[in-house]
Design a protein around this motif. Sequence first.
Motif, mmCIF file in Angstrom:
data_model
loop_
_atom_site.group_PDB
_atom_site.id
_atom_site.type_symbol
_atom_site.label_atom_id
_atom_site.label_comp_id
_atom_site.label_asym_id
_atom_site.label_seq_id
_atom_site.Cartn_x
_atom_site.Cartn_y
_atom_site.Cartn_z
ATOM 1 N N ALA A 1 -25.692 51.460 -2.077
ATOM 2 C CA ALA A 1 -24.395 50.812 -2.263
ATOM 3 C C ALA A 1 -24.556 49.437 -2.909
ATOM 4 C CB ALA A 1 -23.674 50.686 -0.924
ATOM 5 N N ALA A 2 -25.562 48.681 -2.489
ATOM 6 C CA ALA A 2 -25.792 47.355 -3.065
ATOM 7 C C ALA A 2 -26.193 47.460 -4.536
ATOM 8 C CB ALA A 2 -26.874 46.622 -2.273
ATOM 9 N N ARG A 3 -27.027 48.450 -4.837
ATOM 10 C CA ARG A 3 -27.464 48.635 -6.231
ATOM 11 C C ARG A 3 -26.272 49.004 -7.116
ATOM 12 N NH1 ARG A 3 -29.891 53.428 -7.372
ATOM 13 N NH2 ARG A 3 -30.804 53.417 -5.281
ATOM 14 N N LEU A 4 -25.409 49.890 -6.629
ATOM 15 C CA LEU A 4 -24.231 50.264 -7.401
ATOM 16 C C LEU A 4 -23.283 49.085 -7.576
ATOM 17 C CD1 LEU A 4 -23.522 53.778 -5.854
ATOM 18 C CD2 LEU A 4 -23.992 53.326 -8.268
ATOM 19 N N GLU A 5 -23.093 48.315 -6.528
ATOM 20 C CA GLU A 5 -22.184 47.176 -6.596
ATOM 21 C C GLU A 5 -22.677 46.126 -7.587
ATOM 22 O OE1 GLU A 5 -18.750 45.187 -5.991
ATOM 23 O OE2 GLU A 5 -19.267 47.191 -5.236
ATOM 24 N N ALA A 6 -24.002 46.012 -7.731
ATOM 25 C CA ALA A 6 -24.579 44.998 -8.619
ATOM 26 C C ALA A 6 -24.546 45.404 -10.085
ATOM 27 C CB ALA A 6 -26.022 44.713 -8.199
ATOM 28 N N MET A 7 -24.249 46.653 -10.369
ATOM 29 C CA MET A 7 -24.253 47.123 -11.764
ATOM 30 C C MET A 7 -23.061 46.543 -12.515
ATOM 31 S SD MET A 7 -25.313 51.140 -11.479
ATOM 32 C CE MET A 7 -26.922 51.647 -10.831
ATOM 33 N N ALA A 8 -23.341 45.861 -13.624
ATOM 34 C CA ALA A 8 -22.274 45.313 -14.464
ATOM 35 C C ALA A 8 -21.810 46.337 -15.491
ATOM 36 C CB ALA A 8 -22.763 44.046 -15.169
ATOM 37 N N GLU A 9 -22.700 47.276 -15.852
ATOM 38 C CA GLU A 9 -22.359 48.283 -16.843
ATOM 39 C C GLU A 9 -21.506 49.395 -16.228
ATOM 40 O OE1 GLU A 9 -26.373 49.618 -15.094
ATOM 41 O OE2 GLU A 9 -25.286 47.740 -15.483
ATOM 42 N N ARG A 10 -21.008 50.240 -17.062
ATOM 43 C CA ARG A 10 -20.232 51.381 -16.574
ATOM 44 C C ARG A 10 -21.130 52.305 -15.766
ATOM 45 N NH1 ARG A 10 -16.318 55.301 -20.264
ATOM 46 N NH2 ARG A 10 -15.236 56.297 -18.486
ATOM 47 N N ARG A 11 -20.652 52.728 -14.612
ATOM 48 C CA ARG A 11 -21.506 53.456 -13.680
ATOM 49 C C ARG A 11 -21.231 54.961 -13.709
ATOM 50 N NH1 ARG A 11 -20.243 50.543 -8.036
ATOM 51 N NH2 ARG A 11 -18.443 51.930 -8.319
ATOM 52 N N SER A 12 -22.283 55.701 -13.354
ATOM 53 C CA SER A 12 -22.138 57.128 -13.128
ATOM 54 C C SER A 12 -22.931 57.497 -11.888
ATOM 55 C CB SER A 12 -22.628 57.933 -14.334
ATOM 56 O OG SER A 12 -22.414 59.317 -14.131
ATOM 57 N N MET A 13 -22.409 58.459 -11.128
ATOM 58 C CA MET A 13 -23.051 58.933 -9.904
ATOM 59 C C MET A 13 -22.968 60.446 -9.870
ATOM 60 S SD MET A 13 -21.135 56.142 -7.500
ATOM 61 C CE MET A 13 -19.933 55.747 -8.765
ATOM 62 N N LYS A 14 -23.720 61.050 -8.936
ATOM 63 C CA LYS A 14 -23.613 62.496 -8.776
ATOM 64 C C LYS A 14 -23.362 62.841 -7.318
ATOM 65 C CE LYS A 14 -28.084 64.618 -7.691
ATOM 66 N NZ LYS A 14 -29.175 65.488 -8.138
ATOM 67 N N SER A 15 -22.823 64.043 -7.127
ATOM 68 C CA SER A 15 -22.592 64.560 -5.778
ATOM 69 C C SER A 15 -22.734 66.067 -5.793
ATOM 70 C CB SER A 15 -21.191 64.178 -5.295
ATOM 71 O OG SER A 15 -20.951 64.728 -4.013
ATOM 72 N N HIS A 16 -23.360 66.604 -4.726
ATOM 73 C CA HIS A 16 -23.370 68.043 -4.506
ATOM 74 C C HIS A 16 -22.367 68.435 -3.414
ATOM 75 C CE1 HIS A 16 -26.409 68.888 -7.355
ATOM 76 N NE2 HIS A 16 -27.430 68.437 -6.670
ATOM 77 N N THR A 17 -21.450 67.513 -3.109
ATOM 78 C CA THR A 17 -20.370 67.779 -2.166
ATOM 79 C C THR A 17 -19.173 68.331 -2.925
ATOM 80 O OG1 THR A 17 -21.056 66.032 -0.635
ATOM 81 C CG2 THR A 17 -18.744 66.688 -0.571
ATOM 82 N N PRO A 18 -18.516 69.385 -2.442
ATOM 83 C CA PRO A 18 -17.301 69.860 -3.103
ATOM 84 C C PRO A 18 -16.244 68.771 -3.218
ATOM 85 C CG PRO A 18 -18.104 71.500 -1.549
ATOM 86 C CD PRO A 18 -18.928 70.267 -1.318
ATOM 87 N N MET A 19 -15.326 68.955 -4.154
ATOM 88 C CA MET A 19 -14.340 67.927 -4.459
ATOM 89 C C MET A 19 -13.455 67.569 -3.268
ATOM 90 S SD MET A 19 -14.504 66.580 -7.504
ATOM 91 C CE MET A 19 -12.853 65.910 -7.661
ATOM 92 N N ASP A 20 -13.295 68.476 -2.309
ATOM 93 C CA ASP A 20 -12.479 68.133 -1.151
ATOM 94 C C ASP A 20 -13.209 67.236 -0.157
ATOM 95 O OD1 ASP A 20 -14.227 70.027 -0.146
ATOM 96 O OD2 ASP A 20 -12.674 71.403 0.550
ATOM 97 N N GLY A 21 -14.473 66.894 -0.455
ATOM 98 C CA GLY A 21 -15.224 65.974 0.384
ATOM 99 C C GLY A 21 -15.632 64.703 -0.324
ATOM 100 N N VAL A 22 -15.204 64.549 -1.577
ATOM 101 C CA VAL A 22 -15.537 63.379 -2.392
ATOM 102 C C VAL A 22 -14.291 62.515 -2.523
ATOM 103 C CG1 VAL A 22 -16.266 62.629 -4.712
ATOM 104 C CG2 VAL A 22 -17.297 64.649 -3.666
ATOM 105 N N PRO A 23 -14.414 61.172 -2.459
ATOM 106 C CA PRO A 23 -13.227 60.329 -2.642
ATOM 107 C C PRO A 23 -12.648 60.527 -4.038
ATOM 108 C CG PRO A 23 -15.242 59.003 -2.650
ATOM 109 C CD PRO A 23 -15.632 60.373 -2.212
ATOM 110 N N LEU A 24 -11.373 60.895 -4.117
ATOM 111 C CA LEU A 24 -10.735 61.203 -5.396
ATOM 112 C C LEU A 24 -9.896 60.011 -5.837
ATOM 113 C CD1 LEU A 24 -10.283 63.216 -7.626
ATOM 114 C CD2 LEU A 24 -8.491 64.302 -6.247
ATOM 115 N N ASP A 25 -10.468 59.221 -6.730
ATOM 116 C CA ASP A 25 -9.795 58.051 -7.275
ATOM 117 C C ASP A 25 -8.852 58.491 -8.401
ATOM 118 O OD1 ASP A 25 -9.990 54.869 -7.526
ATOM 119 O OD2 ASP A 25 -9.962 55.707 -9.546
ATOM 120 N N GLY A 26 -7.787 57.765 -8.583
ATOM 121 C CA GLY A 26 -6.820 58.163 -9.592
ATOM 122 C C GLY A 26 -7.233 57.901 -11.012
#
Length: 291
Positions: free
Chosen positions: A76-101
């Motif tokens: 979380a700290a590493r992601l928060e410190a990123m100034a560039e556009r971020r990308s992440m991955k998840s193997h959790t189905p979409m109903d378990g991932v926070p869905l931002d608008g």
Amino acid sequence: MTQRRLYLGPLTDNRRWERVAIRPDDVIVVTPPKCGTTWMQTIVALLLSGDPEVETELSIRMPWVDIRLRDIDEVAARLEAMAERRSMKSHTPMDGVPLDGAAQYICVFRHPLDAHFSFRNHVRNTPLRWFDHWYPEEDPGGVAFKRFLDGGPEGFDTDAMPLAHILRHYEAARAVAERENVHLFHFADMRRDLAGAFARVAEILGVTHPPGLMARLVQAATFDNMKADAARFCPSGGKGFFRSDAGFFASGANGQWEGKLTAAELEAYDAAMQAALAPEARCWLEFGAEA
């Protein structure tokens, strides 16, 4: 976890997403395992950087948030410190991932039998012996395929990737596919037209590159190039985590199950798919848009 389903497996915990503040320009790749996750992450990294030689370092720069092998405070700290556009991955189905608008969600699917056989190769290439229970190295009785068909979509079974978990991914993605920021891709379509996949992802990301540079970016993400330079493209490549970095890219082929399953096994799979999906939905999940 309000209004999100809990996915808690031996390796993953989707509650970890509570520590990540989603930004409007984030790009989140959401897939079942061995369905083109690393491939899509690489496409995103190449397009965002515009550099065919970019060091993707997926495990660090585009982290798998759900996995417990890394301390969530550090992630979380590493992601928060990123100034560039971020990308992440998840193997959790979409109903378990926070869905931002506003963030973009890219979901990739593959024929379930191809994903299963690719996963068999994958577990033999990792040092994680937990998988031996589901995927015994010597398996004359077909235990691995029985568990593929019988396993549940969540709980302890989650990380072993049974058919039910793949179907849950698909159902959850289709449930939100009408949103402008949720996009479904298919491994087979990417194999057939990688340049077309690049063009579509570039549009999703809102980036453009000159035709000559785009051609070089596409070439960098071909299967042969990624396997030939596996230490660069494999997650945690060059660090000795996998028995073989090149082995991470086993074949990338479609139809891997052909000739490897008995008639009874194929009948059982067919029955499960017929019970779960309407014919058109099943056809897309197995073969993509050109089915």
